[in-house]
Design an enzyme around this catalytic site. Structure first.
Site, PDB file in Angstrom:
ATOM      1  N   LYS A 124      18.078  -0.855  -2.613  1.00 17.97           N
ATOM      2  CA  LYS A 124      16.791  -0.145  -2.668  1.00 17.97           C
ATOM      3  C   LYS A 124      16.943   1.014  -3.631  1.00 17.97           C
ATOM      4  O   LYS A 124      18.057   1.474  -3.872  1.00 17.97           O
ATOM      5  CB  LYS A 124      16.426   0.393  -1.274  1.00 17.97           C
ATOM      6  CG  LYS A 124      14.971   0.699  -1.100  1.00 17.97           C
ATOM      7  CD  LYS A 124      14.138  -0.531  -0.775  1.00 17.97           C
ATOM      8  CE  LYS A 124      12.663  -0.248  -0.841  1.00 17.97           C
ATOM      9  NZ  LYS A 124      11.852  -1.401  -0.410  1.00 17.97           N
ATOM     10  N   ASP A 164       7.602  -1.253  -4.594  1.00 22.89           N
ATOM     11  CA  ASP A 164       7.458  -0.788  -3.201  1.00 22.89           C
ATOM     12  C   ASP A 164       6.348   0.265  -3.281  1.00 22.89           C
ATOM     13  O   ASP A 164       5.550   0.251  -4.236  1.00 22.89           O
ATOM     14  CB  ASP A 164       8.783  -0.199  -2.677  1.00 22.89           C
ATOM     15  CG  ASP A 164       8.761   0.080  -1.167  1.00 22.89           C
ATOM     16  OD1 ASP A 164       8.846  -0.875  -0.386  1.00 22.89           O
ATOM     17  OD2 ASP A 164       8.634   1.252  -0.773  1.00 22.89           O
ATOM     18  N   GLY A 235      -3.036   1.709   6.295  1.00 26.26           N
ATOM     19  CA  GLY A 235      -2.795   1.753   4.855  1.00 26.26           C
ATOM     20  C   GLY A 235      -3.875   0.970   4.134  1.00 26.26           C
ATOM     21  O   GLY A 235      -4.721   0.300   4.758  1.00 26.26           O
ATOM     22  N   PHE A 236      -3.933   1.089   2.840  1.00 20.12           N
ATOM     23  CA  PHE A 236      -4.608   0.082   2.036  1.00 20.12           C
ATOM     24  C   PHE A 236      -3.922   0.017   0.685  1.00 20.12           C
ATOM     25  O   PHE A 236      -4.473   0.355  -0.360  1.00 20.12           O
ATOM     26  CB  PHE A 236      -6.121   0.301   1.873  1.00 20.12           C
ATOM     27  CG  PHE A 236      -6.769  -0.967   1.356  1.00 20.12           C
ATOM     28  CD1 PHE A 236      -6.954  -2.045   2.200  1.00 20.12           C
ATOM     29  CD2 PHE A 236      -7.079  -1.117   0.011  1.00 20.12           C
ATOM     30  CE1 PHE A 236      -7.466  -3.245   1.730  1.00 20.12           C
ATOM     31  CE2 PHE A 236      -7.595  -2.320  -0.470  1.00 20.12           C
ATOM     32  CZ  PHE A 236      -7.795  -3.377   0.395  1.00 20.12           C
ATOM     33  N   GLY A 237      -2.659  -0.369   0.728  1.00 21.23           N
ATOM     34  CA  GLY A 237      -1.878  -0.566  -0.484  1.00 21.23           C
ATOM     35  C   GLY A 237      -1.686  -2.050  -0.674  1.00 21.23           C
ATOM     36  O   GLY A 237      -2.464  -2.878  -0.176  1.00 21.23           O
ATOM     37  N   ASN A 238      -0.613  -2.356  -1.368  1.00 24.92           N
ATOM     38  CA  ASN A 238      -0.360  -3.747  -1.702  1.00 24.92           C
ATOM     39  C   ASN A 238      -0.250  -4.639  -0.454  1.00 24.92           C
ATOM     40  O   ASN A 238      -0.854  -5.722  -0.396  1.00 24.92           O
ATOM     41  CB  ASN A 238       0.935  -3.788  -2.524  1.00 24.92           C
ATOM     42  CG  ASN A 238       1.302  -5.170  -2.921  1.00 24.92           C
ATOM     43  OD1 ASN A 238       2.063  -5.821  -2.221  1.00 24.92           O
ATOM     44  ND2 ASN A 238       0.727  -5.657  -3.985  1.00 24.92           N
ATOM     45  N   VAL A 239       0.482  -4.192   0.542  1.00 22.98           N
ATOM     46  CA  VAL A 239       0.731  -5.035   1.718  1.00 22.98           C
ATOM     47  C   VAL A 239      -0.544  -5.204   2.547  1.00 22.98           C
ATOM     48  O   VAL A 239      -0.924  -6.317   2.936  1.00 22.98           O
ATOM     49  CB  VAL A 239       1.870  -4.447   2.577  1.00 22.98           C
ATOM     50  CG1 VAL A 239       2.115  -5.309   3.800  1.00 22.98           C
ATOM     51  CG2 VAL A 239       3.147  -4.306   1.758  1.00 22.98           C
ATOM     52  N   ALA A 240      -1.216  -4.064   2.807  1.00 21.76           N
ATOM     53  CA  ALA A 240      -2.425  -4.101   3.634  1.00 21.76           C
ATOM     54  C   ALA A 240      -3.503  -4.976   2.980  1.00 21.76           C
ATOM     55  O   ALA A 240      -4.205  -5.740   3.655  1.00 21.76           O
ATOM     56  CB  ALA A 240      -2.953  -2.677   3.828  1.00 21.76           C
ATOM     57  N   TRP A 241      -3.609  -4.895   1.665  1.00 23.64           N
ATOM     58  CA  TRP A 241      -4.606  -5.692   0.931  1.00 23.64           C
ATOM     59  C   TRP A 241      -4.377  -7.201   1.139  1.00 23.64           C
ATOM     60  O   TRP A 241      -5.293  -7.947   1.528  1.00 23.64           O
ATOM     61  CB  TRP A 241      -4.528  -5.326  -0.563  1.00 23.64           C
ATOM     62  CG  TRP A 241      -5.111  -6.330  -1.493  1.00 23.64           C
ATOM     63  CD1 TRP A 241      -6.436  -6.644  -1.633  1.00 23.64           C
ATOM     64  CD2 TRP A 241      -4.390  -7.169  -2.420  1.00 23.64           C
ATOM     65  NE1 TRP A 241      -6.585  -7.628  -2.596  1.00 23.64           N
ATOM     66  CE2 TRP A 241      -5.343  -7.955  -3.094  1.00 23.64           C
ATOM     67  CE3 TRP A 241      -3.037  -7.308  -2.754  1.00 23.64           C
ATOM     68  CZ2 TRP A 241      -4.985  -8.888  -4.064  1.00 23.64           C
ATOM     69  CZ3 TRP A 241      -2.682  -8.232  -3.724  1.00 23.64           C
ATOM     70  CH2 TRP A 241      -3.653  -9.011  -4.358  1.00 23.64           C
TER      71      TRP A 241
HETATM   72  P1  NDP Z   1       1.443   1.032  -1.476  1.00 22.93           P
HETATM   73  O1  NDP Z   1       1.877   2.277  -2.163  1.00 22.93           O
HETATM   74  O2  NDP Z   1       0.786  -0.026  -2.263  1.00 22.93           O
HETATM   75  O3  NDP Z   1       0.500   1.408  -0.249  1.00 22.93           O
HETATM   76  C1  NDP Z   1       0.841   2.301   0.786  1.00 22.93           C
HETATM   77  C2  NDP Z   1      -0.443   2.569   1.559  1.00 22.93           C
HETATM   78  O4  NDP Z   1      -0.155   3.349   2.706  1.00 22.93           O
HETATM   79  C3  NDP Z   1      -1.471   3.353   0.762  1.00 22.93           C
HETATM   80  O5  NDP Z   1      -2.737   2.913   1.133  1.00 22.93           O
HETATM   81  C4  NDP Z   1      -1.217   4.793   1.220  1.00 22.93           C
HETATM   82  O6  NDP Z   1      -2.361   5.623   1.074  1.00 22.93           O
HETATM   83  C5  NDP Z   1      -0.928   4.548   2.686  1.00 22.93           C
HETATM   84  N1  NDP Z   1      -0.127   5.617   3.265  1.00 22.93           N
HETATM   85  C6  NDP Z   1       0.937   6.251   2.762  1.00 22.93           C
HETATM   86  N2  NDP Z   1       1.409   7.175   3.630  1.00 22.93           N
HETATM   87  C7  NDP Z   1       0.604   7.086   4.714  1.00 22.93           C
HETATM   88  C8  NDP Z   1       0.550   7.761   5.954  1.00 22.93           C
HETATM   89  N3  NDP Z   1       1.426   8.720   6.249  1.00 22.93           N
HETATM   90  N4  NDP Z   1      -0.412   7.409   6.845  1.00 22.93           N
HETATM   91  C9  NDP Z   1      -1.297   6.431   6.548  1.00 22.93           C
HETATM   92  N5  NDP Z   1      -1.309   5.763   5.382  1.00 22.93           N
HETATM   93  C10 NDP Z   1      -0.375   6.091   4.491  1.00 22.93           C
HETATM   94  O7  NDP Z   1       2.743   0.460  -0.745  1.00 22.93           O
HETATM   95  P2  NDP Z   1       3.017  -1.018  -0.230  1.00 22.93           P
HETATM   96  O8  NDP Z   1       1.791  -1.601   0.336  1.00 22.93           O
HETATM   97  O9  NDP Z   1       3.764  -1.736  -1.279  1.00 22.93           O
HETATM   98  O10 NDP Z   1       4.070  -0.730   0.942  1.00 22.93           O
HETATM   99  C11 NDP Z   1       3.673  -0.400   2.271  1.00 22.93           C
HETATM  100  C12 NDP Z   1       4.844  -0.615   3.215  1.00 22.93           C
HETATM  101  O11 NDP Z   1       5.289  -1.980   3.150  1.00 22.93           O
HETATM  102  C13 NDP Z   1       6.096   0.225   2.934  1.00 22.93           C
HETATM  103  O12 NDP Z   1       6.749   0.493   4.148  1.00 22.93           O
HETATM  104  C14 NDP Z   1       6.947  -0.730   2.102  1.00 22.93           C
HETATM  105  O13 NDP Z   1       8.321  -0.398   2.159  1.00 22.93           O
HETATM  106  C15 NDP Z   1       6.659  -2.031   2.802  1.00 22.93           C
HETATM  107  N6  NDP Z   1       6.932  -3.242   2.026  1.00 22.93           N
HETATM  108  C16 NDP Z   1       6.316  -3.465   0.819  1.00 22.93           C
HETATM  109  C17 NDP Z   1       6.558  -4.634   0.130  1.00 22.93           C
HETATM  110  C18 NDP Z   1       5.832  -4.999  -1.126  1.00 22.93           C
HETATM  111  O14 NDP Z   1       5.990  -6.139  -1.570  1.00 22.93           O
HETATM  112  N7  NDP Z   1       5.053  -4.120  -1.723  1.00 22.93           N
HETATM  113  C19 NDP Z   1       7.546  -5.628   0.630  1.00 22.93           C
HETATM  114  C20 NDP Z   1       8.051  -5.332   1.950  1.00 22.93           C
HETATM  115  C21 NDP Z   1       7.770  -4.166   2.576  1.00 22.93           C
HETATM  116  P3  NDP Z   1      -2.512   6.516  -0.251  1.00 22.93           P
HETATM  117  O15 NDP Z   1      -2.439   5.559  -1.402  1.00 22.93           O
HETATM  118  O16 NDP Z   1      -3.824   7.157  -0.073  1.00 22.93           O
HETATM  119  O17 NDP Z   1      -1.341   7.461  -0.231  1.00 22.93           O
END
Ligand code: NDP
Length: 445
Positions: A124, A164, A235-241
């Protein structure tokens, strides 16, 4: 295994590394029995060797912002264990990044990658750089400077980073461009690449899709599926989407998403054009949670709260570590949640996990549930090696099969006498055995 002594020694050696120590304890607690049943592990010092990374690179990342000001961030790569394949694991760009967080993520990655059945070790990396509010040019300059150091350590057969938190397709593109220039090679050294230059179809969606495939297997053990289920996502990042897309496709209703400042509850469901709207906001580097509640007036924004107070059948924490505590777990349980599957890495605290397990709620940890991301990275590496591209259907079919296999391994090693599946134990034991046996075969290194 003397677990308390191992933990006390580690705490002395690595004071203040709370997340790393939390992750190690969770794994050791689960594997204690199987470890003690196999004395060859003890005599080969497997635990002492597996809990320490092979090496850690720390470096400075100087870059110039749009106002001409010089900034300096810290960069890291933790190469944890390569017993079963090249080091593999994402890069995280977030102001909270420190060595404890990267060591916890790298440690978890060893077992997650082992579970995928693909030949990948654990690693990592990342930086305390905050991409939020930065221009495209600033992101590019930062990524180029970061790669100027990292490239010396990585390679398609050595260490293959991915994205990530804070590292998506754009950042991978900038880093890959710099690597290519320095190494004078167009190889599969990073995953999550663009589809026109070595990327795999489905990789962006893979973690979320895989998480939902895994939860689908969990529901199946109770004769259930996603049809009509109310689903809370954080969340609404890559994983949540990706997870939201797949839940909708399988007939479930996603009612929440969240950010660091609060969550959205949309009783009408978050799907279709609403997801597209969120993607537009995300692409423009803006806050996404509040604007959603202005655009869709039926939705409510709950400032400073987490989505776990909402009544739901399935909870998918997909944001970040330790975002679901004991009280959140108690609320979910009292609201009748039946399945909790971690899309993020270690989003539930140990006390929250205990609460789910005490109440016999189905609970599965990130290292099993979100392994679809790295598994599809593994499929990207295979395609790069063969210099071929598989179709969407082919990648999705392989991803789905891998998630089913991981679920089977968890059930095999985690089913208790009363029939309850302890997915934490199942995932840790299955992941550990493969790596530990490989370490035994390869001697003391
Ligand atoms: P992103 O950066 O794409 O998204 C993270 C999301 O979480 C954003 O919507 C962010 O909001 C929100 N967020 C961050 N901190 C907080 C908090 N304290 N409370 C609530 N929401 C929060 O990241 P990923 O989707 O890529 O990753 C999310 C998780 O999944 C991590 O734990 C990562 O290690 C894990 N993961 C990801 C993988 C991948 O392929 N991407 C693979 C395996 C695991 P904002 O943008 O407004 O800060």
């Amino acid at each position: 295994m003397n677990l308390e002594k191992i933990m006390t020694d580690l705490e002395k050696k690595h004071p203040g590394e709370a997340e790393y120590l939390q992750a190690v304890r969770e794994v050791l607690e689960s594997i204690e029995t199987i470890y003690n049943e196999n004395p060859q592990f003890e005599s080969a010092g497997i635990i002492e060797r597996i809990v320490e990374p092979d090496r850690i690179l720390t470096f400075k990342v100087p870059w110039v912002d749009d106002n001409g000001k010089v900034n300096v961030n810290l960069g890291y790569r933790v190469q944890f264990n390569n017993a079963i394949g090249p080091y593999k694991g994402g890069l995280r760009f977030h102001p909270s990044v420190n060595l404890s967080i990267l060591k916890f993520l790298g440690f978890e990655q060893i077992f997650k990658n082992s579970l995928t059945t693909l030949p990948m070790g654990g690693g990592k990396g990342g930086s305390d750089f905050d991409p939020k509010g930065k221009s495209n040019a600033e992101i590019m300059r930062f990524c180029q400077s970061f790669m100027l150091e990292l490239w010396k350590l990585i390679g398609p057969e050595t260490d293959v980073p991915a994205g990530d938190i804070g590292v998506g397709g754009r950042e991978i593109g900038f880093m890959y461009g710099m690597y290519k220039k320095l190494a004078r090679e167009h190889t599969g050294v990073l995953t999550g690449k663009g589809i026109n230059w070595g990327g795999s179809l489905i990789r962006p969606e893979a973690t979320g899709f895989g998480a939902v495939y895994f939860a689908q297997e969990m529901l199946k053990t109770k004769g259930q599926d996603f049809k009509g289920k109310v689903v809370a996502i954080s969340g609404f990042g890559n994983v949540a989407w990706g997870a939201a897309l797949k839940v909708n496709e399988l007939g479930g209703k996603v009612v929440t998403i969240s950010g660091p400042d609060g969550y959205i509850y949309d009783p009408d469901g978050i799907s279709g054009e609403k997801i597209n709207y969120l993607l537009e906001l995300r692409a423009s580097n803006q806050d996404i949670v509040k604007p959603y509640s202005y655009e869709f007036p039926n939705a409510q924004f709950h400032q400073g709260k987490r989505p776990w107070e909402v009544k739901c059948d399935v909870a998918l924490p997909c944001a970040t570590q330790n975002e679901l505590g004991k009280e959140d777990a108690e609320k979910l349980v009292s609201n009748g949640v039946m399945c909790v599957a971690e899309g993020a890495n270690m989003p539930s605290t140990p006390e929250a996990i205990e609460t789910f397990q005490e109440h016999k709620v189905m609970f599965a940890p990130g290292k099993a549930v979100n392994a679809g991301g790295v598994a599809t990275s593994g499929l990207e590496m295979s395609q790069n090696s063969m210099k071929l591209n598989w179709s969407t259907e082919e990648v999705d079919m392989r991803l789905h099969q891998i998630m089913k296999n991981i679920h089977e391994q968890c059930v095999k090693y985690g089913t208790q006498a009363d029939g309850y599946v302890n997915y934490v134990k199942g995932a840790n034991v299955a992941g550990f055995l493969k790596v530990a046996n490989a370490m035994l075969d390869q001697g003391i290194l």
